[in-house]
Every structure is written in structure tokens, then in C-alpha cells.
Design an enzyme around this catalytic site. Structure first.
Site, PDB file in Angstrom:
ATOM      1  N   ARG A   1       0.838  -1.207   0.000  1.00 38.19           N
ATOM      2  CA  ARG A   1       0.000   0.000   0.000  1.00 38.19           C
ATOM      3  C   ARG A   1       0.868   1.250   0.000  1.00 38.19           C
ATOM      4  NH1 ARG A   1      -0.256   4.696   2.869  1.00 38.19           N
ATOM      5  NH2 ARG A   1      -2.275   5.633   2.605  1.00 38.19           N
TER       6      ARG A   1
ATOM      7  N   HIS B   1       2.823   6.075  -2.394  1.00 43.25           N
ATOM      8  CA  HIS B   1       3.916   7.038  -2.290  1.00 43.25           C
ATOM      9  C   HIS B   1       4.959   6.964  -3.402  1.00 43.25           C
ATOM     10  CE1 HIS B   1       2.361   8.369   1.516  1.00 43.25           C
ATOM     11  NE2 HIS B   1       2.337   7.127   1.960  1.00 43.25           N
TER      12      HIS B   1
END
Length: 70
Positions: free
Chosen positions: A64, A69
Site C-alpha cells: 500500500r 507514495h
């Protein structure tokens, strides 16, 4: 979490690798669902995570983080 997993399985049912990699909408849908799963893992109690050590919780959370990111 189960709903997100079910969605990924539904989207990819009877789809081979070539069909998957050539379908940007399917990729985006699966990536979204994977990120949602990772987000939910972040909200689990540590006791719950320790109760099921066979599940790769930290890898799910790490995936995730890479999705969001990177």
C-alpha cells in the site's frame, strides 16, 4: 477487506497475464483495491495481527505504501 479481495478476483477471473497487462482500467481497479486493503491493515489492532501470523500483514501494508507514495 474481503470485498476488496473479491473485487480483484472478479476483475481478474479468466484473465491471463497478457490480458491483464494490456488493460489499464483493470490494472487501476486492482491497484486501487490493493491500496484499500493495505489501508485497512493499518487500522487493525496489533493483537489481531499477532493472532494470525501466517497472513503477510506487513507486506500488505508495505505494498500500500509503495502504491500510494511511489
Amino acid at each position: 477487506m474481503i470485498n476488496y479481495i473479491d473485487s480483484i478476483l472478479k476483475y481478474t477471473d479468466n484473465v491471463d497475464y497478457t490480458g491483464f497487462k494490456n488493460n489499464s482500467m483493470m490494472i487501476e481497479a486492482c491497484v486501487f483495491n490493493l491500496s484499500q486493503i493495505g489501508e485497512l491493515v493499518n487500522k487493525l489492532d496489533k493483537e489481531y495481527i499477532m493472532k494470525y501470523p501466517e497472513i503477510p500483514w506487513f507486506k500488505m501494508k508495505g505494498l500500500r505504501n509503495r502504491i500510494v507514495h511511489d
